[in-house]
Design a protein around this motif. Sequence first.
Motif, PDB file in Angstrom:
ATOM      1  N   VAL A   9      75.020  -8.649  70.707  1.00  0.00           N
ATOM      2  CA  VAL A   9      76.309  -8.071  70.327  1.00  0.00           C
ATOM      3  C   VAL A   9      77.372  -9.128  70.598  1.00  0.00           C
ATOM      4  CG1 VAL A   9      77.974  -6.225  70.689  1.00  0.00           C
ATOM      5  CG2 VAL A   9      75.540  -5.746  70.945  1.00  0.00           C
ATOM      6  N   ASP A  10      78.084  -9.520  69.553  1.00  0.00           N
ATOM      7  CA  ASP A  10      79.117 -10.550  69.666  1.00  0.00           C
ATOM      8  C   ASP A  10      80.476  -9.967  69.297  1.00  0.00           C
ATOM      9  OD1 ASP A  10      77.332 -12.701  70.281  1.00  0.00           O
ATOM     10  OD2 ASP A  10      76.738 -12.741  68.173  1.00  0.00           O
ATOM     11  N   GLY A  53      81.963  -0.892  62.333  1.00  0.00           N
ATOM     12  CA  GLY A  53      83.358  -0.756  61.949  1.00  0.00           C
ATOM     13  C   GLY A  53      84.346  -1.304  62.955  1.00  0.00           C
ATOM     14  N   THR A  54      83.864  -1.913  64.043  1.00  0.00           N
ATOM     15  CA  THR A  54      84.776  -2.436  65.070  1.00  0.00           C
ATOM     16  C   THR A  54      85.015  -3.929  64.937  1.00  0.00           C
ATOM     17  OG1 THR A  54      83.018  -2.966  66.664  1.00  0.00           O
ATOM     18  CG2 THR A  54      83.876  -0.709  66.674  1.00  0.00           C
ATOM     19  N   GLY A  55      84.285  -4.598  64.069  1.00  0.00           N
ATOM     20  CA  GLY A  55      84.379  -6.049  63.972  1.00  0.00           C
ATOM     21  C   GLY A  55      83.334  -6.763  64.803  1.00  0.00           C
ATOM     22  N   ARG A 282      89.724  -9.795  70.738  1.00  0.00           N
ATOM     23  CA  ARG A 282      90.632  -8.951  69.969  1.00  0.00           C
ATOM     24  C   ARG A 282      89.880  -7.884  69.183  1.00  0.00           C
ATOM     25  NH1 ARG A 282      95.574 -11.024  70.301  1.00  0.00           N
ATOM     26  NH2 ARG A 282      95.817 -13.218  70.847  1.00  0.00           N
ATOM     27  N   ALA A 283      88.595  -7.704  69.511  1.00  0.00           N
ATOM     28  CA  ALA A 283      87.858  -6.639  68.844  1.00  0.00           C
ATOM     29  C   ALA A 283      88.498  -5.296  69.168  1.00  0.00           C
ATOM     30  CB  ALA A 283      86.396  -6.640  69.319  1.00  0.00           C
ATOM     31  N   THR A 284      88.472  -4.401  68.242  1.00  0.00           N
ATOM     32  CA  THR A 284      89.154  -3.124  68.419  1.00  0.00           C
ATOM     33  C   THR A 284      88.215  -2.019  68.837  1.00  0.00           C
ATOM     34  OG1 THR A 284      88.831  -2.648  66.077  1.00  0.00           O
ATOM     35  CG2 THR A 284      90.906  -3.682  66.714  1.00  0.00           C
TER      36      THR A 284
END
Length: 595
Positions: A9-10, A53-55, A282-284
């Motif tokens: 997971v990145d 969907g989070t980037g 900056r992942a949401t």
Amino acid sequence: MVEVTDLTVDFGEVRAVDRLSFTLEPGGALGVVGESGSGKSAAAYALLGLHRGTGARVGGSVLVAGTDVNAADERGLRALRGARAAMVFQDPLSSLDPYYPVGDQIAEVYRVHRPVNRRAARARAVEVLDRVGIPDAARRSRLRPHEFSGGMRQRALIAMALACEPRLLVADEPTTALDVTVQAQILDLLHDLRHETGMGLLLVTHDVGVAAESVDDVLVMRRGAEVERGPVARVLGAPREPYTKELLAAVPRVEVRRTAATAGVPRGSVAVSRVSAGPVSRATGPVVAASEAQDAPSVSAVKGAPLVTGAEGAAPLVPAVEDAAPLIEAVDLRRAFGRGSGRVAAVDGVSLTVRAGETLGIVGESGSGKTTLGRMLVRLLDPTSGRLRYRGREIGALPERELRPFRRELQMVFQDPVASLNPRRSVGESVADPLRAAGERDEGRIRDRVGALLERVGLEPAHFERYPHEFSGGQRQRVGIARALAAEPKLIVCDEPVSALDVTTQAQVVALLAELQRELGIGLVFIAHDLAVVRQVSDRVAVMRRGVLVEQGEADAVYEDPRDPYTRQLLAAVPALDPGLAAARRAARRELARA
């Protein structure tokens, strides 16, 4: 039930999970433990496809109850979530809709996955609420989340997860903010549900004792990767990896005396790591900040890190605690809230003293009045009645204008550093506030003083311009301590300062407070629901229940020979690192409940 192969997971340039593989059999229980930023939650979210969907970029293979999570479409994920695999999140208040009754929210989940009418769904909601131990479930199902206690909200989330009888339950830090008795109830509930329904359990926690109470196997993670995995008794009893050994060594133990726990720590020194807050992802989506993943203090930082010392490298002499006059003295202190028949005494007739250089630990369940008492001691709340004396002077009834000279000497470190730090101001400006309030106007001296304070608590002077979100949880708590120290206080009340921190960061903050106390002769009031931590830091302990002090005395005497049944109940609820002892305690609690 679960088969994870080479999971990655990145989040941007940060790798939160690095080629992780594990399996979970039907009916089995796996505990995933590690420090903050180790990738535990990121791995757990991947089991239900919550990164979509989070980037975030997710690689590898994740099979859950026959579903290939990474390859499934939205319809396939909806069929998986809730029906075959369910999740219980860490914060139940943010996971429940504040506008709707709890029963309606559970019924809605049931109707999404089962072709039933509203009446049947409501009946199912009441049934599962009753199953998880909510008293008077039919009536309480009509209440909203804010009308539930913290433990009841967590039970409601578990009930929601159980509504569709899932084959897998993923619990992400389900007991982090709960006191020991409610924590024990939740762990006992998970244990009983697993054995009654045959569901699998994946438990994510930074509390090794919680894992010992609840699972069959343990997976230890660090920096996104597996360090060690095996049966819980073997991993906790005879760990093979150095990191696992250090992780276990950092766990406070309720049976260890304070003198034994701190033996070998030289006066005037404390191991706290100077860690730099790195860039923030900056992942949401559900992601730990990069400062947590990359720069959170590691176990190895507890030993051999730079030492924080006084200006001359030695602590000043502090008068013997037993010979010192009381610094703060409360006599029959009382605080009531509400009016008329709804009036409640949060603190009811409490008397205690704290001397310079002494630590008084205050323990009790949520709602026992600990925080209200702490706020009264520093006059953030006015007592309804009783007397409060500081250094011999009555301050309990002083108006604000006359109280101002005492404000600098009475400080508080709050439980939630995120809520107590202004997100729009740099941490340096927040630490400088007490200096400016005291009349300091020279910006050069202010920056020098703030830099020295940040350095004293294990941060860097260059962190002055950084903002709270750029720091890990442990670092933010250190900022709060630095701000309290800026006023040069004589008494600091610490309200749950380590409740949400992992064991290694917790150990560093506790050691820091002890060192500062030795250096400066500060009186400390340490409020916590973790009895093991309180024993490690306290000279004396006060036990509160429903606003009343039921027992107080020397820490070792209270812990080794508790006189009040409530104190014995609290000690019996503390998680044990030995799975065999944990099982014995669970059986004892069950017998006590039947009696």
